[in-house]
Design a protein around this motif. Structure first.
Motif, PDB file in Angstrom:
ATOM      1  N   UNK A 117       0.812  -1.205   0.000  1.00  0.00           N
ATOM      2  CA  UNK A 117       0.000   0.000   0.000  1.00  0.00           C
ATOM      3  C   UNK A 117       0.854   1.267   0.000  1.00  0.00           C
ATOM      4  N   UNK A 118       2.054   1.154   0.584  1.00  0.00           N
ATOM      5  CA  UNK A 118       2.942   2.309   0.624  1.00  0.00           C
ATOM      6  C   UNK A 118       3.332   2.797  -0.756  1.00  0.00           C
ATOM      7  N   UNK A 119       3.521   1.862  -1.701  1.00  0.00           N
ATOM      8  CA  UNK A 119       3.868   2.238  -3.075  1.00  0.00           C
ATOM      9  C   UNK A 119       2.702   2.983  -3.721  1.00  0.00           C
ATOM     10  N   UNK A 120       1.501   2.477  -3.501  1.00  0.00           N
ATOM     11  CA  UNK A 120       0.323   3.120  -4.089  1.00  0.00           C
ATOM     12  C   UNK A 120       0.129   4.520  -3.528  1.00  0.00           C
ATOM     13  N   UNK A 121       0.267   4.679  -2.214  1.00  0.00           N
ATOM     14  CA  UNK A 121       0.094   5.996  -1.611  1.00  0.00           C
ATOM     15  C   UNK A 121       1.152   6.975  -2.107  1.00  0.00           C
ATOM     16  N   UNK A 122       2.386   6.504  -2.293  1.00  0.00           N
ATOM     17  CA  UNK A 122       3.440   7.355  -2.841  1.00  0.00           C
ATOM     18  C   UNK A 122       3.106   7.770  -4.267  1.00  0.00           C
ATOM     19  N   UNK A 123       2.572   6.825  -5.036  1.00  0.00           N
ATOM     20  CA  UNK A 123       2.183   7.102  -6.412  1.00  0.00           C
ATOM     21  C   UNK A 123       1.123   8.207  -6.459  1.00  0.00           C
ATOM     22  N   UNK A 124       0.102   8.105  -5.633  1.00  0.00           N
ATOM     23  CA  UNK A 124      -0.938   9.140  -5.591  1.00  0.00           C
ATOM     24  C   UNK A 124      -0.364  10.497  -5.175  1.00  0.00           C
ATOM     25  N   UNK A 125       0.546  10.467  -4.221  1.00  0.00           N
ATOM     26  CA  UNK A 125       1.141  11.708  -3.716  1.00  0.00           C
ATOM     27  C   UNK A 125       1.916  12.444  -4.809  1.00  0.00           C
ATOM     28  N   UNK A 126       2.743  11.695  -5.563  1.00  0.00           N
ATOM     29  CA  UNK A 126       3.582  12.379  -6.554  1.00  0.00           C
ATOM     30  C   UNK A 126       2.767  12.808  -7.774  1.00  0.00           C
TER      31      UNK A 126
END
Length: 415
Positions: A117-126
């Motif tokens: 989930x951390x990768x997905x949240x980072x993706x949304x953030x950037x």
């Protein structure tokens, strides 16, 4: 003809004109009529609409054959922008490309080590941060594309398996749509790089192309009869898992002796450490290091790199025999170091080609380096726009693929 059919026909004609301008620019209205087969009045109307939407601009005059010199047309680079993301195991690159696929801005972030989930949240953030940057530049976003490593169901936007992220059957497109309100273009990273080389790079103008990426893994992107070929379940091009050594080392896929297990960057580094024994520390050795040593004529490195290159060449040459390809493009992170590997790959290809095919394929290094995936997924987003374009979509009124006005306001995208 009813209203729906009239709009469909108009959008098909608009797509045709857009594609022709992209491929043939600079081009005159007269030549557009000739090449598309549309009537002069239809082309005139569509060009006026494209001008009004800022997708098109004039760029000079053609030679006159009598009468006024025709105006030349081309895509307007500043008529719209695409956000592209290259999602890798160690880093995430995100860029903004203009309408002619020039990379206007790029940022690189480390991929979250916890995965999931951390990768997905980072993706949304950037993506959100990039939209805010575009808003600050008054850049209109036309589409967003993501290319990723792993096994990808591109049609449904599902990452079937990506061990680097800890994703299995991860509904990436649906998650992004639910969170951000748009449907991105999703593609495998090697296919995106292949498309970049086909449309803008070393394979431009060719019809049957293989792009080979050599890095942490080995994969191939295929263009057949001028179209990106992904196979029945989007797994075409997995040449890294062709068995080349039946009792070779174990591959991450669970088989022994795959091309990736004996010729990828990590495999080259592993072979070097095994050959040198305790003379080197494994922590500082990677494939690029060994290739750089081979360039300096270090005997052990040279032999390892040459053997790996020939094995890759044999595999690509056999694929060329099967598909009768006209162009072979070699890219990926490991190839950035230079000539020994490339020469060995060419030698391996030529050694297995059928006699009548030896002069057919053009073999070259990739035009694009680390930005290949960004350019390719941007170009695929542009192709989607061509295939499903409507001027109301471009103007910001569409609630689907390009992001609704509400989403664009929330996340800083200019509409």
């Amino acid at each position: 003809m009813n209203t729906a059919n009239h709009r469909l026909l108009r959008d098909i004609n608009l797509s045709l004109v857009l594609q022709m301008i992209q491929e043939q620019a600079p081009i005159s209205q007269r030549d557009l009529v000739q090449h598309t087969g549309l009537s002069p009045s239809t082309v005139f109307t569509l060009i006026n609409q494209l001008h009004a939407s800022e997708l098109l601009r004039e760029c000079g005059y053609a030679t006159s054959s009598g009468g006024r010199r025709p105006k030349l047309l081309e895509m307007n680079p500043e008529g719209g922008y695409f956000i592209s993301v290259d999602l890798g195991g160690t880093k995430i690159s995100i860029g903004v490309l203009d309408l002619v696929m020039h990379l206007r801005q790029q940022w690189v972030y480390p991929t979250p080590s916890e995965g999931g989930e951390g990768v997905f949240q980072k993706l949304m953030e950037i993506i959100s941060d990039t939209c805010q940057y575009c808003e600050s530049q008054a850049w209109k976003i036309l589409g967003i594309g993501i290319c990723t490593s792993g096994i990808v169901d591109c049609l449904n936007g599902i990452v079937i398996e990506a061990d680097n992220f800890g994703w299995h059957d991860f509904p990436l497109a649906d998650r992004l749509k639910a969170s951000l309100g748009f449907v991105p273009v999703i593609e495998h990273d090697t296919n995106a790089a292949a498309y970049a080389e086909f449309v803008y790079g070393a394979a431009r103008g060719q019809s049957n192309v293989v792009y080979v990426s050599i890095g942490t893994g080995i994969g191939a992107g295929l263009i057949l009869n001028g179209r990106l070929f992904t196979g029945s379940n989007d797994m075409a091009g997995e040449i890294g898992h062709i068995t080349v050594h039946h009792d070779g080392p174990m591959c991450r896929c669970g088989k022994r002796g795959c091309l990736e297990a004996v010729a990828s960057g990590p495999a080259i580094a592993r072979a070097y450490v095994q050959r040198r024994g305790e003379q080197v520390g494994v922590d500082w050795v990677d494939g690029k290091t060994v290739i750089a040593l081979a360039e300096q004529k270090d005997a052990i490195s040279y032999e390892i790199v040459t053997d790996a290159g020939k094995m890759i060449g044999h595999t690509v040459g056999n694929l060329t025999n099967i598909l009768n390809l006209d162009t072979i493009v070699i890219g990926g992170g490991v190839m950035a170091a230079g000539g020994v590997m490339f020469s060995a790959i060419k030698e391996g290809i030529q050694s297995v080609l059928l006699p009548r095919m030896r002069d057919t394929p053009h073999i070259s290094k990739a035009s694009y380096g680390p930005s290949a995936g960004l350019v390719g997924i941007g170009a695929l987003s542009l192709a989607r726009m061509f295939n499903a374009v409507s001027l109301s979509d471009v103007g910001g009124g569409h609630s689907g693929a390009w992001g609704s006005p509400a989403w664009q306001r929330q996340h800083g995208c200019h509409s």
